[in-house]
Design an enzyme around this catalytic site. Structure first.
Site, PDB file in Angstrom:
ATOM      1  N   CYS A  42       0.854  -1.193   0.000  1.00 22.94           N
ATOM      2  CA  CYS A  42       0.000   0.000   0.000  1.00 22.94           C
ATOM      3  C   CYS A  42       0.889   1.243   0.000  1.00 22.94           C
ATOM      4  O   CYS A  42       1.990   1.238   0.538  1.00 22.94           O
ATOM      5  CB  CYS A  42      -0.902   0.000   1.231  1.00 22.94           C
ATOM      6  SG  CYS A  42      -2.069   1.394   1.261  1.00 22.94           S
ATOM      7  N   CYS A 101      -6.309  -0.035   6.884  1.00 22.06           N
ATOM      8  CA  CYS A 101      -6.031   0.585   5.581  1.00 22.06           C
ATOM      9  C   CYS A 101      -7.168   1.561   5.192  1.00 22.06           C
ATOM     10  O   CYS A 101      -8.336   1.168   5.104  1.00 22.06           O
ATOM     11  CB  CYS A 101      -5.891  -0.492   4.507  1.00 22.06           C
ATOM     12  SG  CYS A 101      -5.482   0.181   2.879  1.00 22.06           S
TER      13      CYS A 101
HETATM   14 CO    CO Z   1      -3.460   1.353   3.020  1.00 26.54          CO
END
Ligand code: CO
Length: 209
Positions: A42, A101
């Site tokens: 990410c 996230c």
């Molecule tokens: Co993330």
């Protein structure tokens, strides 16, 4: 001193320090790149691939995007994947998500983010496959964190569906695909799923070479 100047200054002292401990450090690194790992993570600033795995420059080839997605029409991802697998011949690919996230949490909501909606739609599609399990969880954080794990598993499957991976599996029985999730609150990586050349893939996704 402004913030950006601060970065350049810190870079100077970092380079000096590296050279002090190992005078040939940069000359050696500049010559060749032979990483065994491709990291698909990410973009979140709190999940730096090298730092959390205790690796040095030269050891991990890195691709990052919002919510660590493997989208089969993403030219950027496919270019990185193709180069890592076919040229660098990496032995392992790690798809690393992280609990909490923001991209995954946004996909669970209905807020209109403009262009980002299209990217996050990929995660909504995964939610749809596991809606019952996710909705049974008590809080938004629990739902997000379970979807983070399911997302990583789905991205590993997306890698296995590519002809790039299937061809490499046939030719050299590598790379091994690893789905992990990182805990922002404890710094630890958790294994979620592994696939390799012996893994079974639904027949419809298999290519003949
Ligand atoms: Co993330």
């Amino acid at each position: 001193m402004n913030q950006v100047e601060q970065l350049l200054l810190a870079n100077k002292s970092w380079a000096q320090e590296k050279k002090m401990f190992d005078p040939s450090y940069f000359e050696r690194l500049a010559k060749v790149q032979t990483p065994d790992f491709l990291w698909i993570g990410c973009s979140d600033s709190r999940v730096p691939a090298n730092e959390i795995t205790g690796t040095n420059p030269g050891e991990i080839f890195v691709h990052r995007n919002v919510a660590n997605l493997v989208v089969h029409t993403d030219l950027n991802l496919l270019t990185v994947l193709s180069y890592a697998v076919e040229v660098l011949k990496v032995k392992h690919i790690i798809v690393c998500g992280h609990y909490g996230c923001g991209g995954v949490q946004a996909a669970l909501g209905k807020t209109h983010y403009g262009l980002i909606n299209k990217w996050l739609r990929n995660i909504k599609d995964i939610y749809r496959l596991h809606q019952e399990e996710i909705e049974a969880l008590p809080s938004l954080l629990d739902k997000t964190n379970r979807l983070v794990e399911l997302n990583v598993a789905e991205q590993i499957l997306n890698l296995a569906k590519t002809s790039i991976i299937q061809k490499a599996w046939k030719e050299r029985e590598y790379p091994v695909l690893h789905g992990w999730v990182y805990g922002l609150d404890n710094g630890l990586l958790k294994k979620i799923v592994t696939m390799d050349y012996t893994s079974q893939l639904e027949d419809i996704y298999k290519y003949d070479f």
